[in-house]
Motif scaffolding. Structure first.
Motif, short mmCIF file in Angstrom:
data_model
loop_
_atom_site.label_atom_id
_atom_site.label_comp_id
_atom_site.label_asym_id
_atom_site.label_seq_id
_atom_site.Cartn_x
_atom_site.Cartn_y
_atom_site.Cartn_z
N TYR A 90 14.55 16.22 -6.42
CA TYR A 90 14.46 15.52 -5.14
C TYR A 90 13.31 14.53 -5.21
CZ TYR A 90 17.45 19.27 -3.45
OH TYR A 90 18.48 20.14 -3.28
N LEU A 91 13.41 13.48 -4.41
CA LEU A 91 12.32 12.50 -4.28
C LEU A 91 11.57 12.80 -3.00
CD1 LEU A 91 14.23 9.26 -5.30
CD2 LEU A 91 12.63 10.57 -6.69
N LEU A 92 10.28 13.02 -3.11
CA LEU A 92 9.42 13.27 -1.95
C LEU A 92 8.53 12.07 -1.73
CD1 LEU A 92 8.27 16.91 -2.78
CD2 LEU A 92 10.14 16.21 -1.29
N THR A 93 8.50 11.56 -0.50
CA THR A 93 7.61 10.45 -0.17
C THR A 93 6.35 10.98 0.48
OG1 THR A 93 8.59 10.14 2.02
CG2 THR A 93 9.60 8.93 0.20
N PRO A 94 5.24 10.27 0.36
CA PRO A 94 4.00 10.71 1.00
C PRO A 94 4.13 10.77 2.52
CG PRO A 94 3.55 9.01 -0.62
CD PRO A 94 5.03 9.10 -0.48
N GLN A 95 5.09 10.04 3.09
CA GLN A 95 5.28 10.04 4.53
C GLN A 95 6.06 11.27 5.01
OE1 GLN A 95 6.12 7.35 2.58
NE2 GLN A 95 4.30 6.17 2.98
N GLY A 96 6.55 12.10 4.09
CA GLY A 96 7.25 13.32 4.46
C GLY A 96 8.75 13.27 4.28
N ALA A 154 0.80 -1.21 0.00
CA ALA A 154 0.00 0.00 0.00
C ALA A 154 0.84 1.27 0.00
CB ALA A 154 -0.93 0.01 1.21
N LEU A 155 2.16 1.16 0.15
CA LEU A 155 3.02 2.35 0.15
C LEU A 155 3.00 2.99 -1.23
CD1 LEU A 155 6.11 1.10 2.15
CD2 LEU A 155 4.30 2.62 2.93
N GLU A 156 2.90 4.31 -1.24
CA GLU A 156 2.87 5.03 -2.50
C GLU A 156 4.29 5.28 -3.00
OE1 GLU A 156 0.42 8.49 -2.30
OE2 GLU A 156 -1.03 7.49 -1.03
N GLN A 157 4.41 5.47 -4.29
CA GLN A 157 5.71 5.74 -4.89
C GLN A 157 6.12 7.18 -4.61
OE1 GLN A 157 7.66 3.55 -6.54
NE2 GLN A 157 6.18 1.98 -5.97
N PRO A 158 7.44 7.44 -4.50
CA PRO A 158 7.88 8.83 -4.28
C PRO A 158 7.62 9.69 -5.52
CG PRO A 158 9.76 7.34 -4.47
CD PRO A 158 8.53 6.50 -4.47
N VAL A 159 7.48 10.98 -5.29
CA VAL A 159 7.21 11.94 -6.35
C VAL A 159 8.47 12.75 -6.59
CG1 VAL A 159 5.79 13.92 -7.01
CG2 VAL A 159 4.80 12.09 -5.65
#
Length: 96
Positions: free
Chosen positions: A38-44, A22-27
């Motif tokens: 930069y890679l941003l994850t939904p977890q911050g 269920a983990l989303e891919q980084p943006v």
């Protein structure tokens, strides 16, 4: 009874893997001031993005300025220094 326990164990193993799926891919986010990616994850979380050759994904970093080549030169210099030191110690202990 044993088959029910096996099916329950199998179902539990499959369901326990669902949170990881269920983990989303980084943006990818690009800084407007520097142009670096930069890679941003939904977890911050945030991490610099690298190209395939290992360099940072920034416009001011040349694409052919690979880290691997520089690292190889550093390792070769270190091995040469180590070899000289071993030769010096060998000469020192071989003297009467």
């Amino acid at each position: 009874m044993k088959t029910t326990v096996r099916w329950c164990g199998l179902a539990l193993a499959v369901l326990s893997a669902c949170p990881a799926a269920a983990l989303e891919q980084p943006v990818v986010w690009r800084d407007e001031d520097t142009g670096c990616a930069y890679l941003l994850t939904p977890q911050g979380g945030i991490a610099p993005r690298h190209r395939r050759d290992g360099t940072l994904d920034c416009p001011d970093v040349a694409a052919n300025a690979g880290i691997v080549e520089g690292m190889g030169k550093d390792i070769a210099r270190g091995l040469d220094a180590l070899q000289r030191e071993v030769e010096r110690l060998r000469e020192r202990y071989n003297r009467p």
